[in-house]
Design a protein around this motif. Structure first.
Motif, PDB file in Angstrom:
ATOM      1  N   GLN A  65      -8.591  14.074   7.033  1.00 50.01           N
ATOM      2  CA  GLN A  65      -7.111  12.597   6.844  1.00 50.01           C
ATOM      3  C   GLN A  65      -7.387  12.645   7.948  1.00 50.01           C
ATOM      4  N   HIS A  66      -8.805  11.584   8.576  1.00 54.15           N
ATOM      5  CA  HIS A  66      -8.448  11.483   9.797  1.00 54.15           C
ATOM      6  C   HIS A  66      -7.426  10.067   9.709  1.00 54.15           C
ATOM      7  N   ALA A  67      -7.125   9.308  10.987  1.00 47.21           N
ATOM      8  CA  ALA A  67      -6.299   8.229  10.896  1.00 47.21           C
ATOM      9  C   ALA A  67      -6.935   6.304  10.450  1.00 47.21           C
ATOM     10  N   LEU A  68      -7.830   7.033  10.273  1.00 47.66           N
ATOM     11  CA  LEU A  68      -8.511   5.713   9.543  1.00 47.66           C
ATOM     12  C   LEU A  68      -7.986   5.914   7.795  1.00 47.66           C
ATOM     13  N   ARG A  69      -8.977   6.947   7.716  1.00 43.29           N
ATOM     14  CA  ARG A  69      -8.278   7.030   6.161  1.00 43.29           C
ATOM     15  C   ARG A  69      -6.952   7.536   5.247  1.00 43.29           C
ATOM     16  N   LYS A  70      -6.070   7.663   6.496  1.00 41.45           N
ATOM     17  CA  LYS A  70      -4.930   7.467   6.369  1.00 41.45           C
ATOM     18  C   LYS A  70      -4.594   5.360   6.050  1.00 41.45           C
ATOM     19  N   TYR A  71      -4.778   4.802   6.947  1.00 43.20           N
ATOM     20  CA  TYR A  71      -4.918   3.503   7.240  1.00 43.20           C
ATOM     21  C   TYR A  71      -5.671   2.931   5.936  1.00 43.20           C
ATOM     22  N   VAL A  72      -6.591   2.707   5.442  1.00 40.77           N
ATOM     23  CA  VAL A  72      -7.276   2.281   4.433  1.00 40.77           C
ATOM     24  C   VAL A  72      -6.280   3.191   3.046  1.00 40.77           C
ATOM     25  N   ARG A  73      -5.759   4.425   2.986  1.00 39.63           N
ATOM     26  CA  ARG A  73      -5.087   4.389   1.651  1.00 39.63           C
ATOM     27  C   ARG A  73      -5.156   3.715   0.649  1.00 39.63           C
ATOM     28  N   ASN A  74      -4.102   3.498   1.320  1.00 44.96           N
ATOM     29  CA  ASN A  74      -3.144   2.366   0.097  1.00 44.96           C
ATOM     30  C   ASN A  74      -3.319   1.170   0.142  1.00 44.96           C
ATOM     31  N   LYS A  75      -4.790   0.322   1.397  1.00 38.28           N
ATOM     32  CA  LYS A  75      -4.784  -1.134   0.560  1.00 38.28           C
ATOM     33  C   LYS A  75      -5.669  -1.215  -0.571  1.00 38.28           C
ATOM     34  N   SER A  76      -5.978  -2.760  -0.837  1.00 35.76           N
ATOM     35  CA  SER A  76      -6.853  -2.618  -1.248  1.00 35.76           C
ATOM     36  C   SER A  76      -8.030  -3.053  -1.108  1.00 35.76           C
ATOM     37  N   PRO A  77      -8.948  -2.384  -1.855  1.00 36.49           N
ATOM     38  CA  PRO A  77     -10.675  -2.347  -1.763  1.00 36.49           C
ATOM     39  C   PRO A  77     -11.189  -3.818  -1.797  1.00 36.49           C
ATOM     40  N   GLU A  78     -11.047  -4.571  -1.039  1.00 36.30           N
ATOM     41  CA  GLU A  78     -11.157  -5.827  -1.515  1.00 36.30           C
ATOM     42  C   GLU A  78     -11.172  -6.309   0.200  1.00 36.30           C
ATOM     43  N   ILE A  79     -12.561  -7.012   0.224  1.00 33.74           N
ATOM     44  CA  ILE A  79     -12.731  -7.647   1.703  1.00 33.74           C
ATOM     45  C   ILE A  79     -11.953  -8.517   2.303  1.00 33.74           C
ATOM     46  N   MET A  80     -11.516  -9.924   1.700  1.00 36.36           N
ATOM     47  CA  MET A  80     -10.668 -10.825   1.417  1.00 36.36           C
ATOM     48  C   MET A  80     -10.084 -11.225   0.561  1.00 36.36           C
ATOM     49  N   PRO A  81      -9.446 -10.199  -0.214  1.00 34.69           N
ATOM     50  CA  PRO A  81      -8.040 -10.003  -1.436  1.00 34.69           C
ATOM     51  C   PRO A  81      -7.571 -11.319  -1.221  1.00 34.69           C
ATOM     52  N   SER A  82      -6.641 -12.404  -0.513  1.00 28.70           N
ATOM     53  CA  SER A  82      -6.701 -13.465  -0.191  1.00 28.70           C
ATOM     54  C   SER A  82      -7.351 -14.269  -1.314  1.00 28.70           C
ATOM     55  N   ILE A  83      -8.809 -14.491  -0.650  1.00 29.43           N
ATOM     56  CA  ILE A  83     -10.020 -15.140  -1.382  1.00 29.43           C
ATOM     57  C   ILE A  83      -9.988 -14.771  -3.123  1.00 29.43           C
ATOM     58  N   ASN A  84      -9.833 -13.998  -2.917  1.00 32.70           N
ATOM     59  CA  ASN A  84     -10.443 -12.585  -4.626  1.00 32.70           C
ATOM     60  C   ASN A  84      -9.123 -13.064  -5.501  1.00 32.70           C
ATOM     61  N   GLY A  85      -8.769 -13.593  -4.900  1.00 29.05           N
ATOM     62  CA  GLY A  85      -7.269 -13.832  -5.554  1.00 29.05           C
ATOM     63  C   GLY A  85      -6.860 -14.904  -6.003  1.00 29.05           C
ATOM     64  N   PHE A  86      -7.685 -15.503  -4.894  1.00 26.78           N
ATOM     65  CA  PHE A  86      -6.815 -17.133  -5.804  1.00 26.78           C
ATOM     66  C   PHE A  86      -8.284 -17.744  -6.926  1.00 26.78           C
ATOM     67  N   PHE A  87      -9.233 -17.149  -6.540  1.00 24.85           N
ATOM     68  CA  PHE A  87     -10.448 -17.671  -7.637  1.00 24.85           C
ATOM     69  C   PHE A  87     -10.504 -16.783  -8.577  1.00 24.85           C
ATOM     70  N   ALA A  88      -9.601 -15.439  -8.592  1.00 24.46           N
ATOM     71  CA  ALA A  88      -9.724 -15.043  -9.760  1.00 24.46           C
ATOM     72  C   ALA A  88      -8.774 -14.837 -11.045  1.00 24.46           C
ATOM     73  N   LYS A  89      -7.700 -15.230 -10.340  1.00 26.79           N
ATOM     74  CA  LYS A  89      -6.238 -15.656 -10.847  1.00 26.79           C
ATOM     75  C   LYS A  89      -5.910 -16.890 -11.076  1.00 26.79           C
ATOM     76  N   PRO A  90      -5.998 -17.453 -12.778  1.00 21.51           N
ATOM     77  CA  PRO A  90      -6.131 -18.316 -13.091  1.00 21.51           C
ATOM     78  C   PRO A  90      -4.719 -19.066 -13.063  1.00 21.51           C
ATOM     79  N   ASP A  91      -4.854 -20.189 -12.819  1.00 19.34           N
ATOM     80  CA  ASP A  91      -3.176 -20.823 -12.524  1.00 19.34           C
ATOM     81  C   ASP A  91      -2.212 -20.815 -13.574  1.00 19.34           C
ATOM     82  N   VAL A  92      -1.279 -20.901 -13.275  1.00 18.30           N
ATOM     83  CA  VAL A  92       0.166 -20.686 -14.526  1.00 18.30           C
ATOM     84  C   VAL A  92       0.249 -22.099 -14.657  1.00 18.30           C
ATOM     85  N   GLU A  93       0.895 -22.227 -15.292  1.00 14.16           N
ATOM     86  CA  GLU A  93       1.570 -24.076 -15.601  1.00 14.16           C
ATOM     87  C   GLU A  93       2.362 -24.199 -16.681  1.00 14.16           C
TER      88      GLU A  93
END
Length: 93
Positions: A65-93
Motif C-alpha cells: 500500500q505505497h503512496a501512489l496506490r493510496k493516492y489513486v484509491r478513490n479516484k475515478s479510473p478515467e484519464i480525462m473524467p471531465s471530457i468523458n462526462g461531457f460526452f457520456a452524459k445526456p443534456d437534461v432540458e
C-alpha cells in the motif's frame, strides 16, 4: 565501418526512440531497486536468508500500500473524467 554505423543510428529521427527506451530502462531500474530494498520477501544478505519465512504482515502491508496506490484509491479510473462526462452524459432540458 564504425563511422557508417554511427551515422546511421545518431540521426535526429531516432532521438525519440532513444528517449523511449531510456525511460523504459529507468522505470525497470527503479522497480528493481524498489523490490531489492523494500520488498519484505526479497532477502539479499545471508543472515536474512537464513531467517526463513517470516510472518511480518505489517511490513508487507506497508510495501503493497505505497503512496501512489493510496493516492489513486478513490479516484475515478478515467484519464480525462471531465471530457468523458461531457460526452457520456445526456443534456437534461
Amino acid at each position: 565501418m564504425a563511422s557508417h554505423t554511427v551515422n546511421r543510428w545518431l540521426r535526429p529521427e531516432v532521438y525519440p526512440l532513444f528517449a523511449a527506451v531510456g525511460v523504459a530502462v529507468g522505470i525497470c531500474g527503479m522497480q528493481l531497486i524498489r523490490n531489492i530494498s523494500g520488498n519484505p520477501e526479497v532477502r539479499v544478505t545471508k543472515e536474512n536468508r537464513a531467517a526463513g519465512v517470516l510472518d511480518n504482515f505489517a511490513e508487507g502491508e506497508k510495501y503493497s500500500q505505497h503512496a501512489l496506490r493510496k493516492y489513486v484509491r478513490n479516484k475515478s479510473p478515467e484519464i480525462m473524467p471531465s471530457i468523458n462526462g461531457f460526452f457520456a452524459k445526456p443534456d437534461v432540458e
